[in-house]
Design a protein around this motif. Structure first.
Motif, PDB file in Angstrom:
ATOM      1  N   ALA A 138       0.832  -1.204   0.000  1.00 24.41           N
ATOM      2  CA  ALA A 138       0.000   0.000   0.000  1.00 24.41           C
ATOM      3  C   ALA A 138       0.865   1.251   0.000  1.00 24.41           C
ATOM      4  O   ALA A 138       0.565   2.241  -0.689  1.00 24.41           O
ATOM      5  N   THR A 143      -2.115  -0.904  -4.631  1.00 24.05           N
ATOM      6  CA  THR A 143      -3.345  -1.162  -3.878  1.00 24.05           C
ATOM      7  C   THR A 143      -3.925  -2.541  -4.159  1.00 24.05           C
ATOM      8  O   THR A 143      -4.344  -3.245  -3.233  1.00 24.05           O
ATOM      9  N   ASP A 174      -7.094   5.320  -0.607  1.00 26.22           N
ATOM     10  CA  ASP A 174      -7.475   5.252  -2.013  1.00 26.22           C
ATOM     11  C   ASP A 174      -8.743   6.054  -2.294  1.00 26.22           C
ATOM     12  O   ASP A 174      -9.234   6.065  -3.434  1.00 26.22           O
TER      13      ASP A 174
END
Length: 301
Positions: A138, A143, A174
């Motif tokens: 991450a 992601t 995100d």
């Protein structure tokens, strides 16, 4: 730039009476060992192998100790335990464990990913390695792979609160706020109410929303979300009592109150932080916040 750290909140989460909810505890083990309580990092032992917690919540807790080259130890801390606790560690030659430990210590994110992947290759049933891998993936903006790692961790360990908390952070970063909220709430449920990382994540999410409403000039929604953020950060800081991470949470919590115009609440938070952490480097900064908040409370600029 360092951030400056409601009636609704205080109705449900009154300020801690630290004299009634703290105990002193010293862990004696190997030098330079990392210590966690309830999966919250509390620091590293000194050259004598000791670390002391001077503001430590009562109740039953999970203590975890990890030192490079030694087998990790986890044990239960009972409410009656205080004073010095001696915990011996056993050396390990387990390559998977050593790769994982080095992955935790590695500051280069790409190299850290490689070490976690090595640990998993050597020991496919290694949920903690999948969590470490997900965090670094991450951080590298990978992601999709980070979420795959989270799913692998959860498959190996159902109802894994930490996995859900990390998943929530991935979704929040995100911009997928609704998925993030669902993951954070699931983490809290899986942790039976004890999951400061998830509460912190929720607090940061609502804080970001408040900042967005501020930029749009929607003052009512801004204040509402700052108070929602404060409610979650308050829960986090109560569970982080005495942990170094609590200092920055106090800072953000006070900032939320200030931005919501809750000057008296901000003052109480800063004073509470100084009571628990009187000698930290940030102490003078918190005292300055108190002075400024008192001026605003009295209508001064």
């Amino acid at each position: 730039m360092i951030l400056k750290l409601s009636l609704i909140l205080l109705l449900f989460f009154p300020l801690l009476a630290t004299a009634q909810t703290a105990r002193v505890l010293t862990v004696a083990t190997e030098p330079d060992a990392y210590v966690w309580i309830d999966d919250v990092a509390y620091g590293k032992t000194d050259s004598r192998g000791k670390i002391t917690f001077r503001t430590f919540a009562v109740g039953t807790h999970k203590l975890k100790i990890r030192a490079l080259g030694f087998k990790e130890v986890t044990q239960t801390l009972l409410p009656s335990q205080k004073g010095e606790i001696k915990i011996g560690l056993v050396r390990t030659t387990d390559e998977a464990e050593l790769a994982f430990q080095n992955g935790e210590l590695e500051t280069d994110k790409t190299k850290s990913v490689e070490l976690y992947q090595k640990a998993i290759k050597l020991r496919p049933n290694f949920p903690d390695a999948f969590i470490g891998l997900a965090r670094q993936q991450a951080a590298l903006s990978d992601t999709d792979d980070a979420l795959i790692s989270i799913r692998a961790a959860r498959k190996l360990r159902p109802a894994f609160a930490l996995a859900s908390a990390v998943e929530g952070r991935i979704y929040k970063d995100d911009g997928e706020y609704e998925k993030a909220i669902a993951a954070f709430k699931r983490a809290i449920t899986e942790g039976k109410g004890i999951q400061p990382e998830a509460y912190t994540g929720l607090g940061l999410l609502f804080k970001e929303r408040a900042e967005g409403f501020a930029s749009e000039g929607d003052t009512d929604s801004e204040i509402e979300n700052y108070l929602l953020a404060a409610a979650e950060l308050r829960k986090a800081v109560q569970q982080l009592l005495g942990a170094p991470d609590a200092i920055i949470i106090y800072q953000m919590l006070g900032d939320c109150y200030e931005r919501a115009g809750k000057w008296a609440d901000a003052i109480k938070i800063y004073e509470e932080c100084l009571k628990i952490f009187p000698d930290v480097n940030e102490a003078e900064m918190f005292r300055s916040f108190i002075v400024q908040a008192k001026k605003r409370l009295n209508g001064e600029r």
